[in-house]
Write a protein that holds these residues in place. Sequence first.
Motif, PDB file in Angstrom:
ATOM      1  N   ILE A   1      47.359   8.672  20.729  1.00 31.46           N
ATOM      2  CA  ILE A   1      48.669   8.076  20.448  1.00 31.46           C
ATOM      3  C   ILE A   1      48.555   7.276  19.151  1.00 31.46           C
ATOM      4  O   ILE A   1      47.635   6.460  18.997  1.00 31.46           O
ATOM      5  CB  ILE A   1      49.113   7.126  21.577  1.00 31.46           C
TER       6      ILE A   1
ATOM      7  N   ILE B   1      44.383   5.444  21.835  1.00 38.61           N
ATOM      8  CA  ILE B   1      45.602   4.852  21.274  1.00 38.61           C
ATOM      9  C   ILE B   1      45.236   4.026  20.050  1.00 38.61           C
ATOM     10  O   ILE B   1      44.238   3.280  20.065  1.00 38.61           O
ATOM     11  CB  ILE B   1      46.371   4.006  22.320  1.00 38.61           C
TER      12      ILE B   1
ATOM     13  N   ALA C   1      48.160   0.854  27.795  1.00 38.53           N
ATOM     14  CA  ALA C   1      47.501   2.182  27.773  1.00 38.53           C
ATOM     15  C   ALA C   1      46.402   2.249  28.818  1.00 38.53           C
ATOM     16  O   ALA C   1      46.272   3.239  29.551  1.00 38.53           O
ATOM     17  CB  ALA C   1      46.933   2.465  26.382  1.00 38.53           C
TER      18      ALA C   1
END
Length: 495
Positions: free
Chosen positions: A257, A416, A427
């Motif tokens: 991400i 992430i 997360a």
Amino acid sequence: MADIYKNFINGVWKESASGETFERRNPATGELVGVYTKSTAADVDEAVEAAATAFKSWRLYPAPKRGEILFKAARLLEERKEQLAHEMTEEMGKVLDETRGDVQEAIDMTYYMAGEGRRMFGDTVQSEMRNKFQMSVRKPLGVVGLITPWNFPMAIPSWKMMPALIAGNTVVIKPGSHVPKSTINLVSILQEAGIPDGVVNIVLGTGGEVGDALMQHPDVPVISFTGSTETGKTISLAAAAQNKRLTLEMGGKNAVIVNEDANLDLAAESILWGAFGTTGQRCTATSRVVVHKSVQQDLVDRLAKGALALKLGNGLDAGVQVGPQVSESQRATTVKYVEIGKNEGAELVVGGNIATGGDLDKGWFHEPTIFNNVRRDMRIAQEEIFGPVVSLIPFDDLDDAFDIVNGVQYGLSAAIFTQDVNNAFRAMRDIYTGILYINAGTTGAEIHLPFGGTKATGNGHREAGTAALDFYTEWQAVYVDFSGKLQRAQIDPVN
Ligand code: UN1
């Protein structure tokens, strides 16, 4: 005619009675790397028998002494790291820096498990009764069958072999048929370090013949497999029929991400490494980038520039960053998925072709490939490719990004990039993968933490760390009653 590399059974290097051989060619150059004996079920039987006999004494060989053999092996691996890495690049194709890393992982695992020879802790706990002592101890299981892949030719055999051995099991290993030499090198070093005959055995050959015979063998109660999801399922069914203990490490569809608050330089550099390092042929490779719409264009530009600048070639040559794929068929899979992506309407940003020109024509090279504006349900966003292809999927709400990350059948690694600690903790709470990175890419697991994935990536077990010992040992709870009389647990009052 090159020398024929042989099986190692009961301390002796010997050819299969089949008289057949198979060869391996360097995937970058097409040059012959080795000719190997091609084994049959009869060779597996012989190896299992040797391992079963050796188990009777190896299980009683004190664990700290087993550790001394492993320490010596680790030192030899360290001394020969450069040569081992060189040979690995020739047989597997990944660049020298990465094969050095692969050997290093084997060194680390061997030292780590050697140390476990003086630990392998159990619990001692208080009894509900007077005059009673209790504890738990780890016991080995017997002959373990190891079926290993081609992408980490020395690291993965060591992940499986070292915990199995330190715990007192004996081993029969079938290495990936593209990369037998690295396992042969690893086992030769164990032999030199003094491992007794029959404790480690190698049988070379195909998955269909040797792997199958190993997983079906009634005297092999434990199987550890890393490889394709398809083969893993077959092994799982066969293991269930015989009640075998099994660890599976199969596919991944790992996502990074990139949030709007990410350090984009760092994210781009990490994605390029995660997606195109090892030519995308890691279980942990970055295969999806879930990017916040506000930074999407910026990130795509950086990735495209970075991908185009990567130098492809023979992994032994200085400056080369991306080697070939391991085989013609592995590259054909990449070509197939690029076609699928285009037909699904994903936007091809760079790459998309087999790489040609000059020496590249001699090997199985494919251009680093980036797709943009990929939808989460496209096949290229759902299926493991195992090649140098990465797909960018845009999002505008972080909860939705977590859903995209979790919305595949696999659950190995995720990452992430965010500068906000709150997002990092969200997360950690909401992403369901076996491995999670904050501000680092999806590859690079270290050997002293558990390695493995959720959902279709595995079957719940973990490799590496002390978790590996849980797989290769059985717990025994031992109660010692020194009262000299009947003490009925759960029934008698405290006396
Ligand atoms: C694999 O691709 O199966 O975490 C293993 C990593 C490496 C191991 C990968 N240490 O990327």
